[in-house]
Design a protein around this motif. Structure first.
Motif, PDB file in Angstrom:
ATOM      1  N   TYR A  37       0.174  -1.088  -0.303  1.00 46.63           N
ATOM      2  CA  TYR A  37      -0.059   0.109  -0.354  1.00 46.63           C
ATOM      3  C   TYR A  37       1.116   1.335  -0.098  1.00 46.63           C
ATOM      4  N   ASP A  38       0.980   1.796  -1.195  1.00 49.45           N
ATOM      5  CA  ASP A  38       1.826   3.014  -1.154  1.00 49.45           C
ATOM      6  C   ASP A  38       1.493   4.673  -0.870  1.00 49.45           C
ATOM      7  N   SER A  39       1.808   5.505  -0.749  1.00 45.23           N
ATOM      8  CA  SER A  39       1.301   6.227  -0.466  1.00 45.23           C
ATOM      9  C   SER A  39       1.604   7.448  -1.550  1.00 45.23           C
ATOM     10  N   GLY A  40       2.211   7.137  -2.198  1.00 46.16           N
ATOM     11  CA  GLY A  40       3.614   7.855  -2.346  1.00 46.16           C
ATOM     12  C   GLY A  40       4.075   8.973  -1.656  1.00 46.16           C
ATOM     13  N   GLU A  41       3.768   9.289  -0.221  1.00 44.99           N
ATOM     14  CA  GLU A  41       4.454  10.189   0.171  1.00 44.99           C
ATOM     15  C   GLU A  41       5.641  10.230   1.467  1.00 44.99           C
ATOM     16  N   ARG A  42       7.241   9.595   0.450  1.00 43.44           N
ATOM     17  CA  ARG A  42       7.905   9.324   1.055  1.00 43.44           C
ATOM     18  C   ARG A  42       8.278  10.083   2.772  1.00 43.44           C
ATOM     19  N   ALA A  43       8.549  10.755   2.471  1.00 42.10           N
ATOM     20  CA  ALA A  43       8.398  11.803   4.118  1.00 42.10           C
ATOM     21  C   ALA A  43       7.683  10.958   5.076  1.00 42.10           C
ATOM     22  N   ALA A  44       6.345  10.471   4.978  1.00 43.40           N
ATOM     23  CA  ALA A  44       5.734   9.711   5.636  1.00 43.40           C
ATOM     24  C   ALA A  44       6.828   8.427   6.316  1.00 43.40           C
ATOM     25  N   SER A  45       6.457   8.273   5.032  1.00 46.78           N
ATOM     26  CA  SER A  45       7.279   6.307   5.346  1.00 46.78           C
ATOM     27  C   SER A  45       8.469   6.608   5.791  1.00 46.78           C
ATOM     28  N   GLU A  46       9.603   7.499   6.122  1.00 52.05           N
ATOM     29  CA  GLU A  46      10.737   7.659   6.293  1.00 52.05           C
ATOM     30  C   GLU A  46      10.208   7.659   8.164  1.00 52.05           C
ATOM     31  N   LEU A  47       9.015   9.171   8.183  1.00 51.67           N
ATOM     32  CA  LEU A  47       9.142   9.289   9.814  1.00 51.67           C
ATOM     33  C   LEU A  47       8.190   8.042  10.809  1.00 51.67           C
ATOM     34  N   ALA A  48       7.660   7.121  10.001  1.00 52.27           N
ATOM     35  CA  ALA A  48       6.963   6.242  10.506  1.00 52.27           C
ATOM     36  C   ALA A  48       8.066   5.125  10.658  1.00 52.27           C
ATOM     37  N   ALA A  49       9.179   5.064   9.666  1.00 53.20           N
ATOM     38  CA  ALA A  49      10.458   4.427  10.223  1.00 53.20           C
ATOM     39  C   ALA A  49      10.783   4.891  11.715  1.00 53.20           C
ATOM     40  N   GLU A  50      11.353   5.524  11.318  1.00 54.15           N
ATOM     41  CA  GLU A  50      11.606   6.447  13.104  1.00 54.15           C
ATOM     42  C   GLU A  50      10.539   6.006  13.921  1.00 54.15           C
TER      43      GLU A  50
END
Length: 482
Positions: A37-50
């Protein structure tokens, strides 16, 4: 695997992992229409990973040792309860995924029946044919007899009359989907809820894939039937955050109408020499990472952000469905309310599985689904926000692939394979013979062929029990030590 004599360097480790990862399905960019499931929002993915890393070592086993996780879970479940129409008395739990959430729904029904209907010694649960396989798995694990019911062959929704006819004195649970995975349609929840009230039964709605997104679709003007805890008769709803909330994998929730009902899902054990175990969910030890990541994304994206993502998903879905209906030779199944679309050939002779291979060669993953229970074999698309940017390219490639497979000569090997399969007795077959049958389709040594049309054609031709046995044989061979 043998451990290295001396530890690898960081560079060695991540070089090796990158090489392995290179052969995987891409999780970003919109090429995959299944599993991600790809939001297309890399910044959101990086925040979740942190956030995930920050809580990676924390353990949800004991909330007194990690009160931060208790606070995070209460807030995430509180959001879910409100989102799913629950009142102030609603209560739930954070789980590792839809399967665990559905497992808990069935466990709750079993324990509720033991307390309120102790005369039932052979409990049954009613499951429409389109319900997720995880409900079958839960029935298998928990010793509850699964009673499948028919679906409408046009709309692919659960047949309420069939459910009503299937209710017996042993029934403990009704189930339905919002939406079904295979066709993206919402079952008639309100009508089934009335059955639940009339017979005083628990009723679980599997909203794992649709529970988060459908309320946003409704706010955007889409016609979405009522499906949640606001519907009379519904006693619990499950919802995954790692789908359309775009959280990392391992994030789901189940919400009950009240705490009294949730109590039945819990397990406690004082009958050993160690500490008294209390598990609200199936897991005991569990990382706080997925919970923290889900909490962080809900906070970071916010209501308006998710509404915007839902708009992009809805636009992509409508465009792709419209494009599919314009391609000669294809047919969309049902009228999807979700961003899940199933399409098949306009005629039974259409080389459907060859089309999946042709799309794979063009860089797209579409998911084959086999025939059965009133639904023809089809290809499935799970559409997310990132697909809006690639929809035109996808449809252009699909048109080209359809033209290609329609003009290609029939595969003579496929006819021979199906003829050989028809001669086999699948009712009394050893695992070795199953592997030999799979070898006819090119599956040998735990490896799949580059093109899957032959094996998908074989699996589609098998009766469901034989198909299950064949897949078990293959997967058992696939997972082995290196």
């Amino acid at each position: 695997m043998k451990l290295p004599e001396t530890g690898w360097t960081r560079d060695q480790i991540f070089t090796a992992l990158a090489e392995l990862r290179a052969g995987d399905l891409p999780t970003e960019g919109g090429a995959a229409f299944a599993y991600v499931y790809d939001s297309g929002e890399r910044a959101a993915s990086e925040l979740a990973a942190e956030a995930f890393r920050l809580f990676l070592g924390s353990n949800g086993l004991d909330p007194t040792a990690f009160p931060s996780l208790l606070r995070l879970e209460n807030e995430v479940v509180g959001f879910a309860a409100a989102h799913l129409g629950g009142g102030l008395e609603a209560a739930g739990s954070f789980t590792s995924g839809g399967t665990e959430s559905l497992m808990l729904a069935v466990k709750t029904a079993r324990e509720w029946a033991r307390e309120h209907r102790p005369h039932i010694t052979a409990p049954e649960m009613i499951v429409p044919a389109t319900a997720h396989a995880a409900l079958h798995k839960a029935a298998h694990y928990l010793g509850v007899t699964l009673v499948p019911t028919a679906i409408d062959p046009i709309s692919f929704r659960a047949d309420v009359a069939a459910i009503a006819a299937a209710i017996t004195p042993n029934t403990i649970l009704l189930t339905a989907s919002a939406s079904s995975y295979a066709h993206g349609v919402v079952d008639p929840i309100a009508e089934i809820g009335q059955l639940a009230l009339r017979h005083e039964l628990l009723f679980h709605v599997d909203g794992c894939i649709g529970g988060f997104l459908l309320p946003y679709f409704r706010r955007l003007g889409a016609q979405v039937p009522a499906f949640d805890l606001s519907v009379p008769g519904v006693t619990s709803v499950s919802m995954d955050f790692h789908k359309y909330a775009y959280a990392p994998k391992g994030a789901s929730v189940i919400v009950y109408r009240d705490k009294a009902l949730r109590r039945h899902q819990m397990y406690a054990c004082a009958g050993w020499t160690g500490y008294t175990v209390i598990n609200p969910t199936v897991q005991s030890t569990k990382s706080g990472g997925p919970l923290a990541a889900a909490w962080a994304l809900l906070r970071a994206i916010g209501d308006q952000g998710y509404l915007d993502l839902a708009q992009r998903t809805l636009d992509a879905t409508r465009a792709i469905i419209g494009g599919l209906r314009e391609i000669e030779g294809l047919r969309v199944l049902g009228e999807p309310e979700m961003s899940l679309v199933a399409f098949t050939g306009a005629s039974p002779e259409f080389p459907l599985f060859a089309l999946a291979d042709a799309m794979k060669l063009r860089g797209w993953l579409v998911q084959p689904q086999f025939s059965g229970f009133g639904s023809p074999a089809n290809l499935h698309l799970t559409i997310s926000a990132a697909h809006l940017a690639v929809k035109d390219r996808f449809l252009a490639d699909l048109r080209a692939a359809v033209a290609e497979v329609q003009t290609s000569p029939p595969d003579p090997g496929m006819a021979l394979l199906l003829q050989a399969a028809a001669a086999l007795d699948f009712s009394n077959m050893s695992e070795e013979t199953f592997m030999q049958a799979l070898a006819l389709a090119g599956v040998q040594g735990g490896r799949l062929p580059d093109k899957m049309a032959a094996i998908n054609g074989l699996l589609d031709a098998l009766p469901a029990p034989a198909r299950e046995a064949a897949i078990v044989a293959f997967v058992n061979d696939l997972y082995t030590h290196a």
